[in-house]
Scaffold this motif. Structure first.
Motif, PDB file in Angstrom:
ATOM      1  N   HIS A  98      -3.840  17.842  12.197  1.00 55.10           N
ATOM      2  CA  HIS A  98      -2.938  18.974  11.952  1.00 55.10           C
ATOM      3  C   HIS A  98      -3.713  20.168  11.395  1.00 55.10           C
ATOM      4  CE1 HIS A  98       0.826  20.999  10.976  1.00 55.10           C
ATOM      5  NE2 HIS A  98       0.288  21.291   9.799  1.00 55.10           N
ATOM      6  N   ALA A  99      -4.576  19.917  10.429  1.00 60.00           N
ATOM      7  CA  ALA A  99      -5.345  21.003   9.800  1.00 60.00           C
ATOM      8  C   ALA A  99      -6.277  21.685  10.805  1.00 60.00           C
ATOM      9  CB  ALA A  99      -6.150  20.467   8.610  1.00 60.00           C
ATOM     10  N   ALA A 100      -6.728  20.932  11.800  1.00 63.67           N
ATOM     11  CA  ALA A 100      -7.593  21.503  12.835  1.00 63.67           C
ATOM     12  C   ALA A 100      -6.771  22.265  13.885  1.00 63.67           C
ATOM     13  CB  ALA A 100      -8.418  20.394  13.494  1.00 63.67           C
ATOM     14  N   GLY A 101      -5.449  22.258  13.716  1.00 59.74           N
ATOM     15  CA  GLY A 101      -4.576  22.964  14.665  1.00 59.74           C
ATOM     16  C   GLY A 101      -4.025  22.063  15.757  1.00 59.74           C
ATOM     17  N   GLY A 102      -4.460  20.799  15.739  1.00 58.91           N
ATOM     18  CA  GLY A 102      -4.059  19.872  16.791  1.00 58.91           C
ATOM     19  C   GLY A 102      -2.719  19.220  16.515  1.00 58.91           C
ATOM     20  N   VAL A 103      -2.266  18.437  17.496  1.00 54.24           N
ATOM     21  CA  VAL A 103      -0.997  17.713  17.395  1.00 54.24           C
ATOM     22  C   VAL A 103      -1.316  16.218  17.378  1.00 54.24           C
ATOM     23  CG1 VAL A 103       1.239  17.257  18.495  1.00 54.24           C
ATOM     24  CG2 VAL A 103       0.160  19.530  18.710  1.00 54.24           C
ATOM     25  N   PRO A 104      -1.080  15.539  16.241  1.00 52.41           N
ATOM     26  CA  PRO A 104      -1.369  14.103  16.196  1.00 52.41           C
ATOM     27  C   PRO A 104      -0.357  13.297  17.014  1.00 52.41           C
ATOM     28  CG  PRO A 104      -0.572  14.890  14.047  1.00 52.41           C
ATOM     29  CD  PRO A 104      -0.605  16.069  14.958  1.00 52.41           C
ATOM     30  N   VAL A 105      -0.858  12.389  17.849  1.00 59.70           N
ATOM     31  CA  VAL A 105      -0.025  11.508  18.666  1.00 59.70           C
ATOM     32  C   VAL A 105      -0.437  10.076  18.342  1.00 59.70           C
ATOM     33  CG1 VAL A 105       0.585  10.830  21.031  1.00 59.70           C
ATOM     34  CG2 VAL A 105       0.164  13.252  20.495  1.00 59.70           C
ATOM     35  N   LEU A 106       0.557   9.233  18.020  1.00 59.11           N
ATOM     36  CA  LEU A 106       0.236   7.935  17.420  1.00 59.11           C
ATOM     37  C   LEU A 106       0.239   6.785  18.418  1.00 59.11           C
ATOM     38  CD1 LEU A 106       2.340   8.337  14.156  1.00 59.11           C
ATOM     39  CD2 LEU A 106      -0.069   8.935  14.578  1.00 59.11           C
ATOM     40  N   ALA A 107      -0.746   5.905  18.264  1.00 59.44           N
ATOM     41  CA  ALA A 107      -0.855   4.707  19.089  1.00 59.44           C
ATOM     42  C   ALA A 107      -0.682   3.467  18.209  1.00 59.44           C
ATOM     43  CB  ALA A 107      -2.212   4.669  19.796  1.00 59.44           C
ATOM     44  N   ASP A 108      -0.446   2.347  18.868  1.00 59.53           N
ATOM     45  CA  ASP A 108      -0.260   1.069  18.180  1.00 59.53           C
ATOM     46  C   ASP A 108      -1.623   0.447  17.860  1.00 59.53           C
ATOM     47  OD1 ASP A 108       1.192  -0.981  17.078  1.00 59.53           O
ATOM     48  OD2 ASP A 108       2.162  -1.610  18.940  1.00 59.53           O
ATOM     49  N   CYS A 109      -1.585  -0.620  17.085  1.00 55.38           N
ATOM     50  CA  CYS A 109      -2.811  -1.396  16.864  1.00 55.38           C
ATOM     51  C   CYS A 109      -2.599  -2.792  17.431  1.00 55.38           C
ATOM     52  CB  CYS A 109      -3.188  -1.449  15.387  1.00 55.38           C
ATOM     53  SG  CYS A 109      -2.042  -2.352  14.334  1.00 55.38           S
ATOM     54  N   GLY A 110      -3.685  -3.541  17.521  1.00 53.99           N
ATOM     55  CA  GLY A 110      -3.622  -4.911  18.031  1.00 53.99           C
ATOM     56  C   GLY A 110      -3.815  -5.919  16.911  1.00 53.99           C
ATOM     57  N   ARG A 111      -3.987  -7.186  17.302  1.00 54.98           N
ATOM     58  CA  ARG A 111      -4.091  -8.278  16.325  1.00 54.98           C
ATOM     59  C   ARG A 111      -5.243  -8.108  15.342  1.00 54.98           C
ATOM     60  NH1 ARG A 111      -1.937 -13.579  16.658  1.00 54.98           N
ATOM     61  NH2 ARG A 111      -3.873 -14.500  15.911  1.00 54.98           N
ATOM     62  N   ASP A 112      -6.298  -7.415  15.765  1.00 56.15           N
ATOM     63  CA  ASP A 112      -7.413  -7.193  14.822  1.00 56.15           C
ATOM     64  C   ASP A 112      -7.184  -5.931  13.988  1.00 56.15           C
ATOM     65  OD1 ASP A 112      -7.884  -5.175  16.648  1.00 56.15           O
ATOM     66  OD2 ASP A 112     -10.009  -5.667  16.977  1.00 56.15           O
ATOM     67  N   HIS A 113      -6.006  -5.300  14.144  1.00 60.71           N
ATOM     68  CA  HIS A 113      -5.572  -4.138  13.362  1.00 60.71           C
ATOM     69  C   HIS A 113      -6.286  -2.846  13.756  1.00 60.71           C
ATOM     70  CE1 HIS A 113      -3.854  -6.965   9.977  1.00 60.71           C
ATOM     71  NE2 HIS A 113      -3.426  -7.250  11.182  1.00 60.71           N
ATOM     72  N   MET A 114      -7.104  -2.903  14.827  1.00 62.84           N
ATOM     73  CA  MET A 114      -7.761  -1.693  15.357  1.00 62.84           C
ATOM     74  C   MET A 114      -6.838  -1.045  16.390  1.00 62.84           C
ATOM     75  SD  MET A 114     -10.838  -1.757  13.987  1.00 62.84           S
ATOM     76  CE  MET A 114     -10.165  -2.501  12.540  1.00 62.84           C
ATOM     77  N   ILE A 115      -7.077   0.216  16.717  1.00 57.47           N
ATOM     78  CA  ILE A 115      -6.265   0.916  17.711  1.00 57.47           C
ATOM     79  C   ILE A 115      -6.229   0.106  19.007  1.00 57.47           C
ATOM     80  CG2 ILE A 115      -8.205   2.325  18.566  1.00 57.47           C
ATOM     81  CD1 ILE A 115      -6.198   4.664  18.881  1.00 57.47           C
TER      82      ILE A 115
END
Ligand SMILES: *Cc1c(COP(=O)(O)O)cnc(C)c1O
Length: 372
Positions: A98-115
């Motif tokens: 947001h601070a960089a002017g961008g629009v954050p778009v959210l993804a899920d994570c998997g069993r290892d808790h990574m994106i």
């Protein structure tokens, strides 16, 4: 089992006590030279950090949050650009976009808790320009898949490696895959200073020049203002502390991996728990450094209360709220694994101030909840 022992989730005074003599000597040295802003201690730390990571450039900045903003701008994210990141991250990752002017778009994570790469792919639109894999809990994402996705869609990769200094995927350090990578030296992080601190690293000479200017009012190496920038410098004193601690850091990583192995051996037979992948051998793709030991547990809240009664401090990451669940931020996304996982996730204490007896106490206390 004995209930007298207390194992705090993180022991802040120990951060000072473990290195008291060297820290005081460092303060006396830096203080007596009056070397407070952008002095040789900062340069030395930057050189040593770059060497440690095997990367061309490292720059100290004010903290790990500023580091992400600066890295995104330096890497070319512009106002209106969509940037994909996991919902399971600190608010700072989204705030930096947001601070960089961008629009954050959210993804899920998997069993290892990574994106989750499939979820990240599904989040891409015609306006997507960047992706921020978060190297969470001391583990590095499957970066071959992230890189392939980025190449396919012409995305800039900026790694939020605030929790992953020294973590590797296929021998390569977290933070060194993308256009830029960022680190935090917040006290409770893997390499903690006595206050706020952060770094941006990059192998790209052009990105490096932008970071150099962005962190210090847009000034170039000759002192000319070349662009709008920030005051986001790493204090020279903190850099001196960090440089001293970096020399001992590999030993601390080994200790963290030792504790993670002890947790795995002590708890992996309990069917009510899902543990993180244990430290692997030389053939493993992942070299994890265990910033956190984040488990999933049946009856999580009751387990947490039980551990608390036995003197064991635990935490739920981000105070229990992933990004998509902050109602006032207006996200439409509801990533299903993340959503369900936050009813089960819990972090056991894992840090270098713990003794072997502390570790055993955490294992025994956890087992006693499940009658094991
Ligand atoms: C700690 C953290 C940050 C922010 O670092 P600060 O130094 O506290 O600003 C960003 N992202 C993640 C994943 C973190 O854990």
């Amino acid at each position: 089992m004995p209930t007298s022992r207390t194992v705090p989730f993180f022991n802040y005074p120990a951060l000072f006590a473990q290195h008291e003599e060297e820290l005081v000597a460092t303060f006396r040295d830096v203080g007596s030279r009056g070397a407070f802003i952008m002095q040789r201690d900062l340069e030395q730390f930057e050189t040593h950090l770059a060497e440690f990571l095997g990367v061309r450039h490292a720059f100290g900045v004010a903290d790990g949050s500023n580091a992400i903003t600066i890295a995104l701008i330096a890497a070319g994210i512009e106002p209106g650009d969509e940037v994909v990141l996991p919902s399971h991250t600190f608010i700072a990752t989204g705030a930096a976009v947001h601070a960089a002017g961008g629009v954050p778009v959210l993804a899920d994570c998997g069993r290892d808790h990574m994106i989750d790469v499939g979820s990240a792919r599904a989040a891409i639109t015609a306006r997507t320009r960047g992706i921020v894999p978060v190297q969470l809990n001391g583990r590095t994402c499957e970066m071959d898949q992230i890189d392939a996705l980025a190449e396919e869609h012409n995305l800039v990769v900026v790694e939020d490696a605030a929790q992953a200094l020294g973590s590797r995927f296929r021998g390569k350090n977290a933070g060194t895959f993308g256009a830029a990578g960022t680190f935090s030296f917040y006290p409770a992080k893997l390499l903690g200073c006595l206050g706020d601190g952060g770094a941006v690293v990059t192998n790209d000479d052009e990105v490096a020049e932008q970071v150099y200017m962005l962190r210090d009012h847009g000034r170039d190496r000759d002192g000319n203002i070349r662009r709008w920038g920030f005051n986001s410098r790493l204090d020279n004193l903190q850099a001196a502390f960090l440089d001293m601690k970096l020399a001992q850091f590999p030993k601390e990583i080994e200790r963290r991996r030792f504790i993670a192995t002890a947790y795995d051996r002590g708890l992996s037979d309990l069917g009510q728990l899902q543990l993180p992948p244990p430290p692997g051998g030389a053939a493993d793709d992942h070299f994890d450094v265990f910033q956190n030991y984040e488990i999933e547990a049946v009856d999580r809240d009751e387990l947490r209360a039980h551990l608390s009664r036995l003197g064991v401090g635990t935490m739920i990451q981000w105070g229990g709220t992933p990004l998509h669940a902050f109602k006032d931020l207006g996200f439409a996304e509801a990533p299903p694994y993340t959503e369900a996982m936050f009813n089960r996730s819990l972090m056991l204490p894992l840090n270098t101030s713990m003794s072997d007896d502390d570790v055993q106490h955490v294992v025994d206390a956890t087992r006693s909840f499940y009658g094991g």
